[in-house]
Design an enzyme around this catalytic site. Structure first.
Site, PDB file in Angstrom:
ATOM      1  N   HIS A 153      -6.030  48.510 -67.116  1.00 30.65           N
ATOM      2  CA  HIS A 153      -7.535  48.460 -67.132  1.00 30.65           C
ATOM      3  C   HIS A 153      -8.082  49.424 -67.938  1.00 30.65           C
ATOM      4  CE1 HIS A 153      -7.793  46.238 -63.196  1.00 30.65           C
ATOM      5  NE2 HIS A 153      -8.280  45.224 -63.956  1.00 30.65           N
TER       6      HIS A 153
ATOM      7  N   CYS B 126     -11.677  52.842 -59.501  1.00 30.97           N
ATOM      8  CA  CYS B 126     -11.508  51.499 -59.014  1.00 30.97           C
ATOM      9  C   CYS B 126     -11.875  51.472 -57.641  1.00 30.97           C
ATOM     10  CB  CYS B 126     -10.041  51.516 -58.818  1.00 30.97           C
ATOM     11  SG  CYS B 126      -9.261  51.785 -60.354  1.00 30.97           S
TER      12      CYS B 126
HETATM   13  N1  ARG Z   1      -3.662  46.471 -57.585  1.00 22.63           N
HETATM   14  C1  ARG Z   1      -5.016  46.459 -58.297  1.00 22.63           C
HETATM   15  C2  ARG Z   1      -4.706  45.564 -59.511  1.00 22.63           C
HETATM   16  O1  ARG Z   1      -3.808  45.573 -60.244  1.00 22.63           O
HETATM   17  C3  ARG Z   1      -5.716  47.702 -58.829  1.00 22.63           C
HETATM   18  C4  ARG Z   1      -6.831  47.583 -59.192  1.00 22.63           C
HETATM   19  C5  ARG Z   1      -7.383  48.796 -59.767  1.00 22.63           C
HETATM   20  N2  ARG Z   1      -8.782  48.771 -60.397  1.00 22.63           N
HETATM   21  C6  ARG Z   1      -9.314  49.068 -61.556  1.00 22.63           C
HETATM   22  N3  ARG Z   1     -10.687  49.160 -61.666  1.00 22.63           N
HETATM   23  N4  ARG Z   1      -8.444  49.798 -62.268  1.00 22.63           N
HETATM   24  O2  ARG Z   1      -5.237  44.908 -59.973  1.00 22.63           O
END
Ligand code: ARG
Length: 279
Positions: free
Chosen positions: A168, A262
């Protein structure tokens, strides 16, 4: 229409948090999180944000949706509009109906992207000044970012992410102010690196070890920067630029591939530095 008197952030308690599937390289079902520990770390972040003058609003946790704690992925907020996520992985798609209800009952207009466009909200779409920076290919589609930006009527800079660990945009890029950001260059392709260097005059580079401690996944509240522990170099760099870093342990969430940013969603707009400094 929501009205804000101070920085306002959405969080979701980790009652049902856990590593139940594997959709990024950090997640392994054999490396479970410890529920009591996760609860304490989440509470540490929550209390730290409150101490910085943030109004933290809460969403109810839901059994069977372990990643609902990562509210950054609920959607992208722009004024009263909530652009809902369309998650790439089936494991997270059940979150959207919960997010929709929360936004709709808290004064937001909910907007759906056209079917077939994946989009993971403020995880992949971050304002730095008036410009929207969008991370694509691993979780969000470039055309989804274009679609959102054209609805908002803002400029978008799409950035291709090339390292699965930094899946992300908010894991490798963090706007600090209108013309200032921190980032981890190796997470971007050459074009993306050039675009960031061209558009943002003041950049702080995060090193390999601290990037893997999710240093870039920081919450910015005025001149305060909240981040995971173990990022001493970045803390020193931030102090030098006039920011005050606040480290709080979040290892339990790194097991799922997430950290401070996050776990939060800015509801009053991600546009940097619009609030006066807290006392
Ligand atoms: N386990 C989640 C996923 O893989 C973690 C999300 C983390 N969120 C972020 N905004 N980076 O989607």
């Amino acid at each position: 229409m929501p009205r804000y008197e101070r920085p306002t952030i959405l969080m979701c308690p980790p009652d049902y948090y856990g590593i139940e599937y594997e959709i990024n390289p950090w997640m392994s079902r054999s490396r479970q999180s410890d529920p009591a520990h996760a609860r304490d770390q989440w509470k540490g972040l929550y209390e730290l944000l409150i101490s910085l003058g943030v109004d933290v609003q809460l969403m109810d946790p839901v059994q069977g949706l372990p990643d609902l704690v990562f509210t950054a992925n609920a959607g992208l907020i722009h004024a009263d509009d909530a652009y809902l996520s369309r998650f790439r992985h089936a494991a997270r798609q059940g979150e959207t109906s919960e997010d929709r209800v929360w936004f709709a009952t808290h004064g937001f207009e909910t907007l759906d992207l056209p079917e077939g466009m994946d989009f993971e909200g403020a995880g992949d779409a971050l304002f730095c000044g008036e410009t929207l920076y969008g991370g694509y290919i691993i979780r969000s589609d470039a055309r989804a970012l274009q679609w959102v930006a054209s609805r908002i009527g803002c400029r978008v800079i799409p950035l291709q992410l090339i390292d699965d660990r930094y899946y992300h945009l908010d894991t490798c890029f963090c706007p600090l102010a209108e013309e200032e950001a921190l980032w981890y260059p190796p997470a971007f392709d050459e074009y993306g690196q050039r675009a960031i260097r061209q558009h943002i005059p003041r950049l702080i580079e995060v090193n390999d070890d601290e990037a893997a401690r999710f240093a870039c996944n920081a919450v910015v509240v005025g001149r305060n920067v909240v981040l995971n522990t173990g990022c001493e170099q970045l803390e020193a760099d931030l102090r030098e630029r006039g920011y005050t870093p606040h480290a709080t342990p979040l290892d339990e969430f790194i097991k799922a591939g997430g950290s401070a940013k996050c776990l939060t969603l800015r509801l009053d707009g991600e546009e940097a530095a619009i609030w006066p400094e807290p006392p």
